[in-house]
Design a protein around this motif. Sequence first.
Motif, PDB file in Angstrom:
ATOM      1  N   GLU A  10       0.825  -1.210   0.000  1.00 10.13           N
ATOM      2  CA  GLU A  10       0.000   0.000   0.000  1.00 10.13           C
ATOM      3  C   GLU A  10       0.859   1.260   0.000  1.00 10.13           C
ATOM      4  OE1 GLU A  10      -0.694  -2.590   2.128  1.00 10.13           O
ATOM      5  OE2 GLU A  10      -2.289  -3.292   0.792  1.00 10.13           O
ATOM      6  N   GLY A  11       2.209   1.076   0.084  1.00 15.61           N
ATOM      7  CA  GLY A  11       3.103   2.223   0.043  1.00 15.61           C
ATOM      8  C   GLY A  11       3.338   2.876   1.381  1.00 15.61           C
ATOM      9  N   THR A  12       2.929   2.238   2.483  1.00 11.46           N
ATOM     10  CA  THR A  12       3.129   2.804   3.807  1.00 11.46           C
ATOM     11  C   THR A  12       4.256   2.068   4.505  1.00 11.46           C
ATOM     12  OG1 THR A  12       1.435   1.339   4.702  1.00 11.46           O
ATOM     13  CG2 THR A  12       0.745   3.540   4.039  1.00 11.46           C
ATOM     14  N   PRO A  13       4.999   2.759   5.408  1.00 11.26           N
ATOM     15  CA  PRO A  13       6.141   2.125   6.064  1.00 11.26           C
ATOM     16  C   PRO A  13       5.721   0.960   6.948  1.00 11.26           C
ATOM     17  CG  PRO A  13       6.208   4.514   6.294  1.00 11.26           C
ATOM     18  CD  PRO A  13       4.852   4.165   5.783  1.00 11.26           C
ATOM     19  N   THR A  14       6.585  -0.033   7.024  1.00 11.40           N
ATOM     20  CA  THR A  14       6.340  -1.164   7.921  1.00 11.40           C
ATOM     21  C   THR A  14       7.659  -1.566   8.566  1.00 11.40           C
ATOM     22  OG1 THR A  14       5.581  -3.442   8.079  1.00 11.40           O
ATOM     23  CG2 THR A  14       6.634  -2.817   6.018  1.00 11.40           C
ATOM     24  N   ARG A  15       7.639  -1.880   9.844  1.00  9.08           N
ATOM     25  CA  ARG A  15       8.855  -2.269  10.555  1.00  9.08           C
ATOM     26  C   ARG A  15       9.248  -3.689  10.155  1.00  9.08           C
ATOM     27  NH1 ARG A  15       5.737   0.212  14.248  1.00  9.08           N
ATOM     28  NH2 ARG A  15       4.994  -1.794  15.077  1.00  9.08           N
ATOM     29  N   PRO A  16      10.540  -4.025  10.228  1.00  8.28           N
ATOM     30  CA  PRO A  16      10.993  -5.361   9.832  1.00  8.28           C
ATOM     31  C   PRO A  16      10.235  -6.474  10.540  1.00  8.28           C
ATOM     32  CG  PRO A  16      12.863  -3.906  10.134  1.00  8.28           C
ATOM     33  CD  PRO A  16      11.663  -3.136  10.587  1.00  8.28           C
ATOM     34  N   GLY A  17       9.926  -6.289  11.829  1.00  5.15           N
ATOM     35  CA  GLY A  17       9.240  -7.324  12.581  1.00  5.15           C
ATOM     36  C   GLY A  17       7.849  -7.614  12.071  1.00  5.15           C
ATOM     37  N   SER A  18       7.260  -6.679  11.356  1.00  4.25           N
ATOM     38  CA  SER A  18       5.890  -6.879  10.878  1.00  4.25           C
ATOM     39  C   SER A  18       5.839  -7.379   9.444  1.00  4.25           C
ATOM     40  CB  SER A  18       5.112  -5.560  10.975  1.00  4.25           C
ATOM     41  OG  SER A  18       5.625  -4.619  10.049  1.00  4.25           O
ATOM     42  N   ARG A  19       6.997  -7.434   8.768  1.00  2.00           N
ATOM     43  CA  ARG A  19       7.010  -7.809   7.357  1.00  2.00           C
ATOM     44  C   ARG A  19       6.529  -9.238   7.145  1.00  2.00           C
ATOM     45  NH1 ARG A  19      12.784  -6.664   5.085  1.00  2.00           N
ATOM     46  NH2 ARG A  19      11.798  -7.527   3.225  1.00  2.00           N
ATOM     47  N   LEU A  20       6.979 -10.170   7.990  1.00  2.00           N
ATOM     48  CA  LEU A  20       6.580 -11.562   7.829  1.00  2.00           C
ATOM     49  C   LEU A  20       5.086 -11.736   8.072  1.00  2.00           C
ATOM     50  CD1 LEU A  20       7.316 -14.469   7.285  1.00  2.00           C
ATOM     51  CD2 LEU A  20       7.894 -14.728   9.718  1.00  2.00           C
ATOM     52  N   VAL A  21       4.581 -11.033   9.088  1.00  2.00           N
ATOM     53  CA  VAL A  21       3.148 -11.106   9.372  1.00  2.00           C
ATOM     54  C   VAL A  21       2.354 -10.572   8.188  1.00  2.00           C
ATOM     55  CG1 VAL A  21       1.294 -10.259  10.856  1.00  2.00           C
ATOM     56  CG2 VAL A  21       3.484 -10.926  11.855  1.00  2.00           C
ATOM     57  N   ASP A  22       2.812  -9.445   7.640  1.00  2.00           N
ATOM     58  CA  ASP A  22       2.127  -8.853   6.487  1.00  2.00           C
ATOM     59  C   ASP A  22       2.112  -9.822   5.312  1.00  2.00           C
ATOM     60  OD1 ASP A  22       1.119  -6.485   4.859  1.00  2.00           O
ATOM     61  OD2 ASP A  22       2.960  -6.991   3.780  1.00  2.00           O
ATOM     62  N   ARG A  23       3.234 -10.484   5.066  1.00  2.00           N
ATOM     63  CA  ARG A  23       3.319 -11.419   3.947  1.00  2.00           C
ATOM     64  C   ARG A  23       2.436 -12.645   4.174  1.00  2.00           C
ATOM     65  NH1 ARG A  23       9.929 -11.189   3.123  1.00  2.00           N
ATOM     66  NH2 ARG A  23       9.982  -9.130   2.146  1.00  2.00           N
ATOM     67  N   PHE A  24       2.413 -13.122   5.415  1.00  2.00           N
ATOM     68  CA  PHE A  24       1.573 -14.266   5.736  1.00  2.00           C
ATOM     69  C   PHE A  24       0.100 -13.936   5.484  1.00  2.00           C
ATOM     70  CE2 PHE A  24      -0.548 -17.504   8.163  1.00  2.00           C
ATOM     71  CZ  PHE A  24       0.307 -18.599   8.143  1.00  2.00           C
ATOM     72  N   ILE A  25      -0.304 -12.739   5.915  1.00  2.00           N
ATOM     73  CA  ILE A  25      -1.689 -12.314   5.711  1.00  2.00           C
ATOM     74  C   ILE A  25      -1.992 -12.171   4.222  1.00  2.00           C
ATOM     75  CG2 ILE A  25      -3.313 -10.395   6.059  1.00  2.00           C
ATOM     76  CD1 ILE A  25      -1.975  -9.953   8.780  1.00  2.00           C
ATOM     77  N   ARG A  26      -1.010 -11.687   3.462  1.00  2.00           N
ATOM     78  CA  ARG A  26      -1.217 -11.527   2.022  1.00  2.00           C
ATOM     79  C   ARG A  26      -1.412 -12.871   1.327  1.00  2.00           C
ATOM     80  NH1 ARG A  26       3.612  -7.384   0.783  1.00  2.00           N
ATOM     81  NH2 ARG A  26       3.237  -8.006  -1.398  1.00  2.00           N
ATOM     82  N   VAL A  27      -0.710 -13.892   1.792  1.00  2.00           N
ATOM     83  CA  VAL A  27      -0.892 -15.233   1.217  1.00  2.00           C
ATOM     84  C   VAL A  27      -2.282 -15.766   1.582  1.00  2.00           C
ATOM     85  CG1 VAL A  27      -0.099 -17.626   1.258  1.00  2.00           C
ATOM     86  CG2 VAL A  27       1.565 -15.770   1.146  1.00  2.00           C
ATOM     87  N   GLN A  28      -2.708 -15.559   2.828  1.00  2.00           N
ATOM     88  CA  GLN A  28      -4.061 -15.962   3.212  1.00  2.00           C
ATOM     89  C   GLN A  28      -5.101 -15.266   2.342  1.00  2.00           C
ATOM     90  OE1 GLN A  28      -3.878 -15.110   7.544  1.00  2.00           O
ATOM     91  NE2 GLN A  28      -4.544 -17.226   7.795  1.00  2.00           N
ATOM     92  N   GLN A  29      -4.916 -13.956   2.164  1.00  2.00           N
ATOM     93  CA  GLN A  29      -5.876 -13.185   1.372  1.00  2.00           C
ATOM     94  C   GLN A  29      -5.865 -13.631  -0.086  1.00  2.00           C
ATOM     95  OE1 GLN A  29      -8.133 -11.007   2.560  1.00  2.00           O
ATOM     96  NE2 GLN A  29      -8.968 -10.948   0.477  1.00  2.00           N
TER      97      GLN A  29
END
Length: 282
Positions: A10-29
């Motif tokens: 979405e173009g918004t900053p994300t901390r390294p610790g949240s990157r894996l969670v974001d990617r996991f959610i993207r695969v679920q979606q």
Amino acid sequence: MTGNETLNREGTPTRPGSRLVDRFIRVQQAFADLGGGAHGTGELAEAAGLDDSTTSRILQSGVHQGVFERVGRKYRLGATAAQLGLHALAHTPSKDETTHETLEELREATAGGLVFQYMLAPFAGAQRACIDMAVGDSDLVELGMTARDILSVTRSLRTGASGRTILAYLPRPIQETVLAEPVPEEAGPGVYRDRDALLASLADIRDCGYALGYQECMPLWNSCAAPIAWGQAIMGAVLLLKPASAMPEAPPSAIQATQAAAAKISARLSHLSEPLSMMYGF
């Protein structure tokens, strides 16, 4: 943005610790975006906006956790995902006096029509179940509504305004499953037996936000229905049912009152921040 941050899709900053969670959610979606079912790594990676190797690692980790299941060389959502959906359902507002009052208000506003609240039963093969009604002093058996009707015709999403209303907002793979079912033998003369006509009716429902049923479930009874939603997820429908002699065509006032009742019930779900997107594929 600091040197330790990256940008998400979405173009918004994300901390390294949240990157894996974001990617996991993207695969679920991605499963939801692809309509559920089993999909290959490459297809999921493209839908999630990730590379194949990252997607593969996430899928393998998800299989270990039960979130995903492996089917040959493909993957599908697993039992843990369904369990999470059940936990989400446990926190939806239950049927209460406020909801029943809404049904009673619709009955009064439509000169004594019979009003029913149906909810989707996804674990029964995509069917609907009546959980509440406002029928006054009416005896449903005397009106010709038998237990056989309740257990066959009115549970099918192929029949009736409320069934088609729910069906219209379900993912296409679930629609195809329902379309493959036979039309209940007890259905009324107005039921949609032609596949193309039924699909066209679903498109009309999505366009206008309500469905009209003319002698679909039972002869001599007409209906109007509107969807109950939780965010973007279809949950059920409100149905107004009247004799064809009293309502040969649903007037605008009846349609608007039915939509208003469904919207009011839907509003009770709106305070919940996460819709059942994983379960219903939106």
